[in-house]
Design a protein around this motif. Structure first.
Motif, PDB file in Angstrom:
ATOM      1  N   ASP A  32       0.790  -1.136   0.013  1.00 43.32           N
ATOM      2  CA  ASP A  32       0.014  -0.043   0.001  1.00 43.32           C
ATOM      3  C   ASP A  32       0.988   1.189  -0.169  1.00 43.32           C
ATOM      4  O   ASP A  32       0.295   2.196   0.133  1.00 43.32           O
ATOM      5  CB  ASP A  32      -0.852   0.032   1.358  1.00 43.32           C
ATOM      6  CG  ASP A  32      -0.183  -0.041   2.629  1.00 43.32           C
ATOM      7  OD1 ASP A  32       1.140  -0.287   2.392  1.00 43.32           O
ATOM      8  OD2 ASP A  32      -0.823   0.370   3.570  1.00 43.32           O
ATOM      9  N   TRP A 146     -11.802   0.136   1.489  1.00 47.26           N
ATOM     10  CA  TRP A 146     -10.863  -0.232   0.465  1.00 47.26           C
ATOM     11  C   TRP A 146     -10.789   0.863  -0.581  1.00 47.26           C
ATOM     12  O   TRP A 146      -9.747   0.755  -1.289  1.00 47.26           O
ATOM     13  CB  TRP A 146     -11.476  -1.636  -0.392  1.00 47.26           C
ATOM     14  CG  TRP A 146     -12.699  -1.225  -0.845  1.00 47.26           C
ATOM     15  CD1 TRP A 146     -14.276  -1.468  -0.251  1.00 47.26           C
ATOM     16  CD2 TRP A 146     -13.104  -1.048  -2.013  1.00 47.26           C
ATOM     17  NE1 TRP A 146     -14.996  -1.357  -1.303  1.00 47.26           N
ATOM     18  CE2 TRP A 146     -14.660  -0.971  -2.096  1.00 47.26           C
ATOM     19  CE3 TRP A 146     -12.338  -0.521  -3.424  1.00 47.26           C
ATOM     20  CZ2 TRP A 146     -15.101  -0.567  -3.441  1.00 47.26           C
ATOM     21  CZ3 TRP A 146     -13.159  -0.371  -4.421  1.00 47.26           C
ATOM     22  CH2 TRP A 146     -14.534  -0.229  -4.535  1.00 47.26           C
ATOM     23  N   ALA A 371       1.209   6.884   1.053  1.00 41.14           N
ATOM     24  CA  ALA A 371       0.245   6.053   0.670  1.00 41.14           C
ATOM     25  C   ALA A 371       0.269   5.951  -0.730  1.00 41.14           C
ATOM     26  O   ALA A 371       0.270   7.139  -1.366  1.00 41.14           O
ATOM     27  CB  ALA A 371      -0.854   6.397   1.334  1.00 41.14           C
ATOM     28  N   ASP A 373      -2.020   6.319  -2.927  1.00 38.22           N
ATOM     29  CA  ASP A 373      -3.300   6.665  -3.152  1.00 38.22           C
ATOM     30  C   ASP A 373      -3.270   7.676  -4.345  1.00 38.22           C
ATOM     31  O   ASP A 373      -2.916   8.604  -4.036  1.00 38.22           O
ATOM     32  CB  ASP A 373      -4.081   7.394  -2.062  1.00 38.22           C
ATOM     33  CG  ASP A 373      -4.385   6.279  -0.851  1.00 38.22           C
ATOM     34  OD1 ASP A 373      -4.163   5.213  -0.952  1.00 38.22           O
ATOM     35  OD2 ASP A 373      -4.526   6.963   0.109  1.00 38.22           O
ATOM     36  N   ALA A 398      -4.280   2.619  -1.847  1.00 35.21           N
ATOM     37  CA  ALA A 398      -3.369   1.687  -0.954  1.00 35.21           C
ATOM     38  C   ALA A 398      -2.949   0.632  -1.900  1.00 35.21           C
ATOM     39  O   ALA A 398      -2.796  -0.602  -1.650  1.00 35.21           O
ATOM     40  CB  ALA A 398      -4.262   0.927   0.231  1.00 35.21           C
ATOM     41  N   ARG A 400      -4.146  -0.601  -4.685  1.00 35.51           N
ATOM     42  CA  ARG A 400      -5.119  -1.350  -5.455  1.00 35.51           C
ATOM     43  C   ARG A 400      -5.588  -0.469  -6.452  1.00 35.51           C
ATOM     44  O   ARG A 400      -6.398   0.604  -5.963  1.00 35.51           O
ATOM     45  CB  ARG A 400      -5.952  -2.167  -4.415  1.00 35.51           C
ATOM     46  CG  ARG A 400      -6.958  -2.917  -5.067  1.00 35.51           C
ATOM     47  CD  ARG A 400      -7.921  -3.391  -3.857  1.00 35.51           C
ATOM     48  NE  ARG A 400      -8.936  -4.522  -4.458  1.00 35.51           N
ATOM     49  CZ  ARG A 400     -10.187  -4.149  -4.885  1.00 35.51           C
ATOM     50  NH1 ARG A 400     -10.367  -2.729  -5.125  1.00 35.51           N
ATOM     51  NH2 ARG A 400     -10.824  -4.978  -5.388  1.00 35.51           N
TER      52      ARG A 400
END
Length: 444
Positions: A32, A146, A371, A373, A398, A400
């Motif tokens: 992440d 998530w 992070a 993000d 994170a 994903r």
């Protein structure tokens, strides 16, 4: 090359927001976190070619109302702030947890595909709705962790000291996991008393504060001054934000300057809500209708932390909205007649890094250890993204992937040529391979 364990994803050739590098860079992600940022990363990992597009840390929504979103069909439009509050007050008595959850989820998913990865939502708590909305949004926070980090700010929309039972419910919500406490002094019979009580609760539970404040066009008196005084008294600089502050849009230069200096010295941040402020201010005017949006970029230039946010979506306060923070930044730029590139870039900062500062986020940005993000935009610069309402093409939370939107392709009927338009230029559209040794995915 990264010397640790293998990378999971490498983003190739991205123009990094906030970087001193002029040329595209690679970003290496493990789990992440961002673990490497370099001109070229050598790694046996999945690759995503960004084709020189802008990549930024995810957009941050600092002020939205998930609990009363998407109710326009139940109550219709409003003609004033007081009218909108009254309409929602009547409706929320019948709000159920499932109803609030479903509407909040709809808005959350809209925000997700617009590139938002962190959000602060205000949730009303009072004897009419009880804790039903808070409980519903708490469920939503857990279910969508998530995709989005969701902060819950509980606040008394219809008053506190003049609304028996509300104080007890605020305390219960804070003990039940609310992250922030808010206030709405202009709806209380004792605005200063409400402000003082909110600071007392914030100190007791060690949470940040986020007020709805000074939401009209009369700058002769402002609760802003009392909030600054209480911020200094309680030494909470950097942990207090005020939203709307439309009075500042009507303040003459000396008054605006005085307020700006107080906000900066006290460490009080400002959020402007262009859609709602523009829609509700000036109702009833037959001509020369005021815009009612505080000049946040001018405050920012003098050291005040400022953000741009959505506020309401499809309800009497704001009967529209797609949860695009880039659209809010673009709308703000139009209202404030922002045309210079440097000022346009500030509008982008007010939905990204400035918002992160307002919410005291420590792991935000594109750097090693932050992070993962991230959002990829169909533009090369922040100024172009704001000016042209660039589409978010890819989002990661994170590390994903959370959404993907292919860039639009122009199909030329005669030549059969296929081109992608970006920043006013044509680029040939390459064929995207579904599979390769490194599972490459191209946004080119």
């Amino acid at each position: 090359m990264n010397e640790g364990s293998p990378l999971d994803i490498v983003l190739r050739r991205g123009r990094i927001h906030g970087s001193d590098h002029q040329r595209p860079m690679d970003i290496g992600i493990r789990a992440d976190r961002i673990v490497e940022v370099a001109p070229s990363i050598s790694a046996d990992a999945r690759e995503i070619d960004l084709g020189g597009r802008l990549v930024c840390a995810g957009f941050i929504e600092t002020h939205i109302h998930l609990d009363k979103a998407c109710i326009l069909g139940r109550c219709g439009h409003s003609e004033s702030l007081a009218h909108a509050i009254a309409k929602v007050s009547a409706l929320k008595r019948d709000f159920t947890q499932d109803d609030v959850y479903a509407r909040g989820r709809r808005v959350l998913e809209k925000a997700l595909i617009q590139g938002t990865t962190r959000m602060r939502t205000h949730v009303e708590v009072d004897p009419r709705v009880g804790l039903r909305a808070f409980d519903a949004i708490s469920r939503l926070r857990k279910d969508y962790a998530w995709a989005i980090d969701l902060e819950i700010c509980v606040f008394p929309q219809e008053g506190l000291l003049n609304d028996p039972g509300t104080d007890d419910l605020l305390v219960e919500a804070l003990e039940g996991g609310a992250d922030v406490i808010g206030g709405c002094p202009y709806t209380d019979t004792d605005p200063n008393g409400q402000i003082a009580r909110i600071f007392e609760l914030a100190e007791r539970y060690d949470v940040d504060i986020d007020f709805h404040l000074d939401f009209d066009l009369d700058p002769s008196s402002m609760d802003l001054y009392e909030v600054c005084r209480q911020t200094e008294k309680h030494r909470r600089g950097g942990r207090v934000a005020i939203g709307h502050v439309s009075k500042l849009s009507a303040a003459p230069p000396p008054v605006l300057q005085q307020a700006t200096e107080m906000l900066r010295s006290c460490g009080v941040a400002v959020t402007v809500l262009p859609a709602t402020d523009l829609f509700l201010m000036g109702h009833g005017k037959t001509h020369s209708v005021p815009r009612g949006v505080a000049p946040a970029h001018r405050l920012l230039q003098q050291g005040v932390t400022c953000s741009i946010s959505t506020n309401n979506v499809m309800n009497p306060f704001t009967p529209f909205g797609d949860c695009s923070l880039l659209r809010m930044a673009n709308l703000y730029a139009n209202i404030q007649q922002v045309g210079q590139e440097k000022e346009m870039a500030l509008c982008f900062e007010m939905v990204t890094s400035q918002s992160a500062r307002l919410m005291n986020l420590k792991d935000y940005g594109i750097r090693v250890g932050a992070a993962a993000d991230l959002v990829v935009l169909d533009a090369e610069t922040p100024e172009a993204a704001v000016a042209e309402l660039a589409q978010p093409l890819l989002g990661l939370k994170a590390g994903r992937e959370t959404f993907k939107r292919p860039p639009p392709i122009v199909l030329h009927p005669v030549s059969g040529e296929r081109t992608v338009i970006r920043d006013g230029q044509d680029f040939p559209a390459h064929r995207q391979d579904d599979r390769s040794v490194k599972d490459q995915i191209s946004l080119v």
